[in-house]
Design a protein around this motif. Sequence first.
Motif, PDB file in Angstrom:
ATOM      1  N   ASN A  54       0.648  -1.160   0.168  1.00  0.00           N
ATOM      2  CA  ASN A  54       0.210  -0.034  -0.131  1.00  0.00           C
ATOM      3  C   ASN A  54       0.966   1.214  -0.203  1.00  0.00           C
ATOM      4  O   ASN A  54       0.335   2.354  -0.190  1.00  0.00           O
ATOM      5  CB  ASN A  54      -1.054  -0.105   1.070  1.00  0.00           C
ATOM      6  N   LYS A  55       2.039   1.048   0.088  1.00  0.00           N
ATOM      7  CA  LYS A  55       3.236   2.219   0.048  1.00  0.00           C
ATOM      8  C   LYS A  55       2.884   2.835  -1.447  1.00  0.00           C
ATOM      9  O   LYS A  55       3.205   3.928  -1.750  1.00  0.00           O
ATOM     10  CB  LYS A  55       4.498   1.807   0.198  1.00  0.00           C
ATOM     11  N   ARG A  58      -2.372   2.497  -3.770  1.00  0.00           N
ATOM     12  CA  ARG A  58      -3.247   3.031  -2.983  1.00  0.00           C
ATOM     13  C   ARG A  58      -4.726   2.634  -3.437  1.00  0.00           C
ATOM     14  O   ARG A  58      -5.630   2.496  -2.634  1.00  0.00           O
ATOM     15  CB  ARG A  58      -3.314   4.526  -2.778  1.00  0.00           C
ATOM     16  N   ASP A  59      -4.787   2.510  -4.534  1.00  0.00           N
ATOM     17  CA  ASP A  59      -6.078   1.943  -5.362  1.00  0.00           C
ATOM     18  C   ASP A  59      -6.059   0.245  -5.619  1.00  0.00           C
ATOM     19  O   ASP A  59      -6.248   0.166  -6.978  1.00  0.00           O
ATOM     20  CB  ASP A  59      -6.353   2.957  -6.510  1.00  0.00           C
TER      21      ASP A  59
END
Length: 361
Positions: A54-55, A58-59
């Motif tokens: 997720n770094k 984000r989607d």
Amino acid sequence: MKRSIICLVITAMVFCTNPLLAQRKTENVVIVTLDGLRWQEVFKGVDPYLLANNKYTRDSGFIAEKFTAATPAESRAKLFPFLWSTIQQWGRLYGNRLYENDMNVANRYHFSYPGYNEIMTGYPDTAVNSNDKIKNKNENVLAFLNKQKGFTGKVAAFSTWDVFPYILNKWRSGIYVNSDTDTLHFNNSNLSLINDMQFLTAQPLNVRPDILTYMAAREYMKAYQPRVLYIAFDETDDFAHGGMYDQYLKSAHAEDAMIHDLWNYIQSNPIYRNKTTLIITCDHGRGDVNKDNWRNHGSRIPESSQIWMAAMGPDITPEGEVKTHMQLYQEQIAATIAALLGFHFTANHPVAKPVEQLLQK
């Protein structure tokens, strides 16, 4: 009289035996570059590690639904539907290192200006070692073609990155180069509209969006019928440097769609239909072994020398994904472009030989 006959016979023999000089159906060439787009996504689809991190993503839900699949082959087809349908069927794709079908930059730097210089000049000049706005002293294939009969004034380049006027040295070459927010000085309503849009839109990456670069190039093509057109996209590299893997993938997918749209226009216009060769490539690769290095490239990251190329046109025998063991280099592209049009590219510096395997029937 005998001497003239002998010359004609010798000339005919050269044309018949040399694939560079043989009669070709290609009358126009379109070159498209996708800045810093890795071969890994082109041939393997979405990277599971980068998707799950997720770094960088984000989607992830949207990306997983839109671009992932049970196999890498299915994922790449969702990410690049034009590459893996039309070009897979009618052209060739080089650079899948899983088959040791290797393609690399020959320059030692592995970043943009040296890469674009190498693509366009066929010469990995060690003196080209920055991204600064320095007028390129090396002669490029676009300028060379612009000097040939029937091509003068029929060569143009459109780019998102504003260094391209210097890379192509538009002041010396005489070709039309439109970059970033250059004003479109043409009496054409569609081009005028695009001109307004590029000055009024937001610029999240501090340059005009790739879609406006593409639309300007497409409408210019419709209005002025260039015989050689170069389009240089930029967003994939910018989003990668920013660590935004989801946006990098979305831009790559959008650029594939733009190329598809352009090919549809080419095939709908009798001036271009079945007379145009399309070449797609990139200026450099990115890191991979250390997954965090996917954001970066340069001489300290060996994998960033790894690139790829796709090509399709009336003189290219369809082979799809090329799985033959071979080593190609970025420096070969310039001479290949010229050879497809029946010319031997010469310049004020050494020029690498073309990709003869691509030119062979």
